[in-house]
Design an enzyme around this catalytic site. Structure first.
Site, mmCIF file in Angstrom:
data_model
loop_
_atom_site.group_PDB
_atom_site.id
_atom_site.type_symbol
_atom_site.label_atom_id
_atom_site.label_comp_id
_atom_site.label_asym_id
_atom_site.label_seq_id
_atom_site.Cartn_x
_atom_site.Cartn_y
_atom_site.Cartn_z
ATOM 1 N N SER A 51 0.801 -1.222 0.000
ATOM 2 C CA SER A 51 0.000 0.000 0.000
ATOM 3 C C SER A 51 0.838 1.278 0.000
ATOM 4 C CB SER A 51 -0.938 -0.093 1.198
ATOM 5 O OG SER A 51 -1.787 0.989 1.259
ATOM 6 N N ASP A 98 -6.342 2.186 -2.976
ATOM 7 C CA ASP A 98 -7.582 1.936 -2.219
ATOM 8 C C ASP A 98 -7.884 3.086 -1.258
ATOM 9 O OD1 ASP A 98 -5.651 1.485 -0.302
ATOM 10 O OD2 ASP A 98 -6.537 -0.370 0.453
ATOM 11 N N ASN A 146 -8.030 8.872 6.982
ATOM 12 C CA ASN A 146 -6.911 8.758 6.037
ATOM 13 C C ASN A 146 -7.340 8.467 4.595
ATOM 14 O OD1 ASN A 146 -7.490 6.007 5.925
ATOM 15 N ND2 ASN A 146 -5.866 5.415 7.324
ATOM 16 N N THR A 167 0.220 -1.940 12.322
ATOM 17 C CA THR A 167 1.101 -2.173 11.175
ATOM 18 C C THR A 167 2.568 -1.838 11.454
ATOM 19 O OG1 THR A 167 0.811 0.065 10.344
ATOM 20 C CG2 THR A 167 -0.757 -1.564 9.553
ATOM 21 N N ARG A 192 0.349 5.033 18.673
ATOM 22 C CA ARG A 192 0.019 6.326 18.081
ATOM 23 C C ARG A 192 -0.787 7.136 19.105
ATOM 24 N NH1 ARG A 192 1.904 5.307 13.092
ATOM 25 N NH2 ARG A 192 1.329 3.341 12.109
HETATM 26 C C1 16G Z 1 -3.996 -0.527 7.631
HETATM 27 C C2 16G Z 1 -5.479 -0.523 7.387
HETATM 28 C C3 16G Z 1 -6.030 0.885 7.487
HETATM 29 C C4 16G Z 1 -5.642 1.524 8.794
HETATM 30 C C5 16G Z 1 -4.166 1.410 9.034
HETATM 31 C C6 16G Z 1 -3.844 1.810 10.448
HETATM 32 C C7 16G Z 1 -6.732 -1.910 5.843
HETATM 33 C C8 16G Z 1 -6.892 -2.349 4.441
HETATM 34 N N1 16G Z 1 -5.774 -1.047 6.061
HETATM 35 O O1 16G Z 1 -3.318 0.144 6.624
HETATM 36 O O2 16G Z 1 -7.409 0.820 7.363
HETATM 37 O O3 16G Z 1 -6.000 2.874 8.812
HETATM 38 O O4 16G Z 1 -3.763 0.061 8.884
HETATM 39 O O5 16G Z 1 -2.498 1.601 10.688
HETATM 40 O O6 16G Z 1 -7.445 -2.328 6.735
HETATM 41 P P1 16G Z 1 -1.922 1.576 12.141
HETATM 42 O O7 16G Z 1 -2.625 0.482 12.902
HETATM 43 O O8 16G Z 1 -0.467 1.351 11.968
HETATM 44 O O9 16G Z 1 -2.216 2.917 12.751
HETATM 45 MG MG MG Z 2 -3.703 1.185 0.337
#
Ligand code: 16G
Ligand code: MG
Length: 552
Positions: free
Chosen positions: A75, A297, A391, A518, A523
């Site tokens: 992504s 996306d 976002n 992720t 945060r």
């Molecule tokens: C991922 C999620 C997104 C979310 C982000 C938060 C999907 C397809 N993507 O990219 O929706 O905003 O994680 O990231 O679900 P974080 O947990 O690192 O803050």
């Molecule tokens: Mg994406």
């Protein structure tokens, strides 16, 4: 007749070619698996992709041969990262109960551990290996996508997948669209559109053209493709609609691997609160621009204020309010306000002003934890569910019942008839499986054109509360446990009380702390009626600590 067994020899031989790196443990998180690769050309995730191939085949067999999707993408992350996620038959994210199975397989240290884990899963989940299996897979423009797709294919073959189908380079939402379409019965599929990339492009172009009929052509829109797959997808779609929507493309360089998401894209714009340099070079005051992310996306809009030239962001919250307002009006005009209930789903990151604005306009709002799957499931409960993360991830879902109601509706006036037709066209324009940056910006363009609004008028609905989002590196992010849709910390004990004590001192103050799904960090989000308030009082040890760690 004895039921078929795992093809042990072939599987072992294939698995030996994709050994798991010993020093890494993998977790299927919010966005599937995601890691930094050794180089732009990959390899950290090859063993994981091989194992996803095994699991996707099993998932398809478990669901009687329905098509399962696998998308290889990281992504908005840097080009050197890559990732992969599974897509379930209705085009939605993998069922949460299978995430642990994916993690289990990915972490089996040796081929024999893997075999043991697989055998365990097959018996625990009662998977009949004689069932057919179909898996559709695609990848973004990252060079590591190709070797990862090869590893995936080896996994599919080793597990005896009957019909592996390679989309090649594709956007994430197009893959979701195709998975959903592939699993429809013939009659439903005719209405839905051909489950192919071309079918998708035609469906969007047709719906957009119908909705723009009689409207004057829009002024040029700048589209930042993040040097990613959005650029590829738009070369097919843009010529079909160029008469009604002229697009000025920027950041379309997919041949330089390192350019992906670099100084461009939705995440750059949202995080830095400024346009990408390439947009700034050509943007005129008051002109609409939008940025997609690396797998297309997610989208955010922005413009330069005609009065002072200042950057103004129109993020996912602004898109949600625009869409909910417009669709709500159409439902009323169609004479269906009593029948079709609209709801909006947000996360804790939604700006407090947007939530207040929606509630003021009589729209029910629900807050759910971060991550598309949570929003999607919550939005499915409404007749029409609008969901967006701030976002820019999001879409509008129309339930099957709603579609039936609209199709059967007998309008009592030409105005009711027009509104009903517009709603039906919107269902085709808006991706019903997952948020799609391209379909979303087409929806925004339709709404602006129907309302005869530019970005300034759109922006006037409400003013964002000043806010701040920082990243804090901590020893153990799993020590942070939240509840109430991530708005309250329950552990570490006492921290929420300290946050509350600070927040209470500021008008419209709100703050929350959540572990990232992720990245290895937590945060911290804060908002208040003034910039000073959102940044925190200078004597606040908590926020000061967060900020200094975030910038270090
Ligand atoms: C991922 C999620 C997104 C979310 C982000 C938060 C999907 C397809 N993507 O990219 O929706 O905003 O994680 O990231 O679900 P974080 O947990 O690192 O803050
Ligand atoms: Mg994406």
């Amino acid at each position: 007749m004895a039921s078929p067994q795992i093809p042990v020899q072939a599987l072992m031989a294939a698995s030996d070619k994709y050994p798991k790196p010993h020093d890494i443990s993998f977790a299927y998180g919010t966005a599937g698996f995601r890691t930094k690769q050794v180089s732009l050309w990959g390899d950290t995730l090859e063993s994981t992709l091989f194992r996803i191939g095994l699991l996707a085949t099993l998932r398809s067999k478990k669901l009687h041969g329905q098509t399962i999707g696998v998308m290889i993408t990281a992504s908005h992350n840097p080009a050197i990262d890559n990732g992969a996620k599974l897509v379930d038959p209705r085009g939605e994210m993998l069922d949460a109960s299978w995430e642990q199975h994916a993690t289990l397989l990915a972490n089996a240290e040796t081929t024999s551990d893997l075999l043991k884990a697989l055998t365990g899963l097959i018996s625990e989940l009662k998977i009949d290996l004689s069932k057919p299996s179909r898996v559709l897979y695609g990848r973004d423009t990252r060079p590591s996508g190709e070797p990862l797709a090869k590893a995936l294919r080896a996994g599919l073959e080793a597990m005896g997948c009957d019909a592996p189908q390679d989309m090649g380079i594709a956007t994430t939402p197009c893959l979701h669209y195709m998975v959903k379409g592939s699993n429809l019965k013939q009659e439903a599929q005719i209405k839905y559109g051909a489950p192919s990339e071309l079918g998708y492009v035609q469906k969007l172009a047709t719906a957009f053209t119908k909705l723009m009929k009689g409207k004057s052509p829009a002024s040029p829109l700048i589209v930042d493709c993040a040097n990613g797959v959005g650029a590829v997808a738009l070369t097919k779609l843009a010529p079909l609609i160029s008469d009604i929507l002229p697009i000025r493309f920027i950041c379309t360089n997919t041949s330089d691997a390192s350019a992906l998401n670099h100084s461009c894209g939705a995440d750059y714009v949202k995080t830095n609160q400024k346009p990408p340099p390439a947009a700034l070079d050509i943007m005129e005051k008051g002109q609409r621009a939008c940025s997609l992310d690396g797998d297309a996306d997610r989208v955010v809009y922005y413009y330069l204020n005609p009065e002072d030239g200042k950057f103004r962001l129109l993020d996912g919250d602004k898109i949600a309010t625009l869409a909910a307002g417009f669709i709500g009006d159409l439902v009323k005009q169609a004479g269906l306000a009593e029948t079709l209930k609209i709801g909006v789903v947000q996360t804790a990151y939604a700006n407090g002003s947007s939530t207040q604005y929606l509630q003021y306009n009589g729209l029910p709002v629900r807050c759910v934890p971060t991550g598309v799957k949570h929003l999607h499931h919550a939005a499915e409960r409404y007749n029409i569910g609008v969901y967006f993360e701030a976002n820019g991830h999001g879409t509008v879902l129309f339930s099957d019942e709603t579609i039936d109601i609209l199709n059967a509706h007998e309008p009592r006036s030409p105005a009711q008839e027009t509104a009903t037709q517009h709603l039906l066209c919107l269902i085709d324009l808006i991706n019903q499986a997952v948020g799609d940056a391209i379909s979303d910006f087409l929806m925004v363009e339709v709404i602006l054109s129907h309302k005869r609004w530019g970005p300034v008028e759109w922006d006037q609905g409400y003013e964002d509360l000043p806010n701040r989002l920082v990243k804090v590196n901590v020893a153990d992010r799993f020590a942070f446990k939240t509840q109430d849709a991530e708005r309250k910390l329950v552990e570490p004990k006492g921290l929420q009380e300290r946050v509350d004590a600070i927040v209470n001192k500021f008008e419209k103050g709100r703050s929350f702390v959540r572990p990232s799904g992720t990245e290895d960090c937590v945060r911290v989000y804060a908002e208040a009626s003034t910039r000073v308030g959102a940044d925190g009082e200078s004597s606040s040890p908590f926020l000061i600590r967060c900020e200094s760690e975030a910038t270090s």
